[in-house]
Motif scaffolding. Structure first.
Motif, PDB file in Angstrom:
ATOM      1  N   LYS A  69     -39.016  10.071 -24.842  1.00  0.00           N
ATOM      2  CA  LYS A  69     -40.190   9.695 -24.069  1.00  0.00           C
ATOM      3  C   LYS A  69     -39.941  10.028 -22.604  1.00  0.00           C
ATOM      4  O   LYS A  69     -38.825   9.947 -22.114  1.00  0.00           O
ATOM      5  CB  LYS A  69     -40.454   8.199 -24.199  1.00  0.00           C
ATOM      6  N   HIS A  70     -41.035  10.355 -21.913  1.00  0.00           N
ATOM      7  CA  HIS A  70     -40.939  10.656 -20.483  1.00  0.00           C
ATOM      8  C   HIS A  70     -40.881   9.348 -19.705  1.00  0.00           C
ATOM      9  O   HIS A  70     -41.625   8.419 -19.982  1.00  0.00           O
ATOM     10  CB  HIS A  70     -42.130  11.490 -20.024  1.00  0.00           C
ATOM     11  N   THR A  71     -39.993   9.264 -18.731  1.00  0.00           N
ATOM     12  CA  THR A  71     -39.884   8.058 -17.908  1.00  0.00           C
ATOM     13  C   THR A  71     -39.957   8.445 -16.442  1.00  0.00           C
ATOM     14  O   THR A  71     -39.595   9.560 -16.050  1.00  0.00           O
ATOM     15  CB  THR A  71     -38.554   7.321 -18.147  1.00  0.00           C
ATOM     16  N   GLU A  72     -40.424   7.514 -15.650  1.00  0.00           N
ATOM     17  CA  GLU A  72     -40.487   7.692 -14.205  1.00  0.00           C
ATOM     18  C   GLU A  72     -39.338   6.890 -13.590  1.00  0.00           C
ATOM     19  O   GLU A  72     -39.137   5.730 -13.931  1.00  0.00           O
ATOM     20  CB  GLU A  72     -41.808   7.182 -13.643  1.00  0.00           C
ATOM     21  N   THR A  73     -38.616   7.484 -12.691  1.00  0.00           N
ATOM     22  CA  THR A  73     -37.521   6.775 -12.029  1.00  0.00           C
ATOM     23  C   THR A  73     -37.955   6.355 -10.645  1.00  0.00           C
ATOM     24  O   THR A  73     -38.629   7.104  -9.927  1.00  0.00           O
ATOM     25  CB  THR A  73     -36.276   7.665 -11.919  1.00  0.00           C
ATOM     26  N   ASN A  74     -37.593   5.145 -10.272  1.00  0.00           N
ATOM     27  CA  ASN A  74     -37.919   4.624  -8.947  1.00  0.00           C
ATOM     28  C   ASN A  74     -36.631   4.539  -8.131  1.00  0.00           C
ATOM     29  O   ASN A  74     -35.645   3.974  -8.583  1.00  0.00           O
ATOM     30  CB  ASN A  74     -38.542   3.227  -9.056  1.00  0.00           C
ATOM     31  N   GLU A  75     -36.681   5.105  -6.934  1.00  0.00           N
ATOM     32  CA  GLU A  75     -35.529   5.048  -6.048  1.00  0.00           C
ATOM     33  C   GLU A  75     -35.434   3.651  -5.468  1.00  0.00           C
ATOM     34  O   GLU A  75     -36.396   3.154  -4.873  1.00  0.00           O
ATOM     35  CB  GLU A  75     -35.661   6.076  -4.922  1.00  0.00           C
TER      36      GLU A  75
END
Length: 126
Positions: free
Chosen positions: A70-76
């Motif tokens: 699955k595609h995930t978004e990473t948060n800095e």
């Protein structure tokens, strides 16, 4: 490559006469008989099982289907410090550099004057 040729008699190394006579008169029957033991250590059942599990893991990794991910978004999460904190650190650094780079030769000579003189005997007994 050229065919190997045997060296001529004059090109062979010279052997000392006493060593040559010893070699020619050597009797093989004086040597002891020795048995040769071939040591071929086979792996144990645990070693084979460990190797098989490693092979299955590697095969599973090689055959992994990346389309199932699955595609995930990473948060800095690396916030920068506030301006106030930066100014405080700059002030500390300037203070430290001022102390480290202080030149005592720039000081002026000063005379010490006592501004709280001790009372005299008459002032004590009065």
């Amino acid at each position: 490559m050229s065919d190997p040729t045997s060296p001529s008699l004059k090109n062979l190394p010279k052997v000392a006469v006493d060593l040559k006579s010893e070699l020619e008169g050597f009797d093989h029957s004086n040597m002891k008989r020795a048995e040769v033991k071939v040591k071929n250590v086979l792996p144990s059942a645990e070693d084979l099982a460990a190797a098989k599990t490693q092979q299955t893991l590697i095969a599973g990794i090689e055959k992994f289907d990346t389309s199932r991910l699955k595609h995930t978004e990473t948060n800095e999460k690396n916030p920068l410090p506030d301006k106030e904190i930066i100014e405080q650190e700059k002030g500390k650094q300037q203070l430290m550099s001022g102390i480290e780079n202080f030149n005592p030769s720039q000081l002026k000579h000063a005379e010490t004057l006592e501004k709280n003189p001790l009372p005299t005997k008459e002032g004590i007994f009065a």
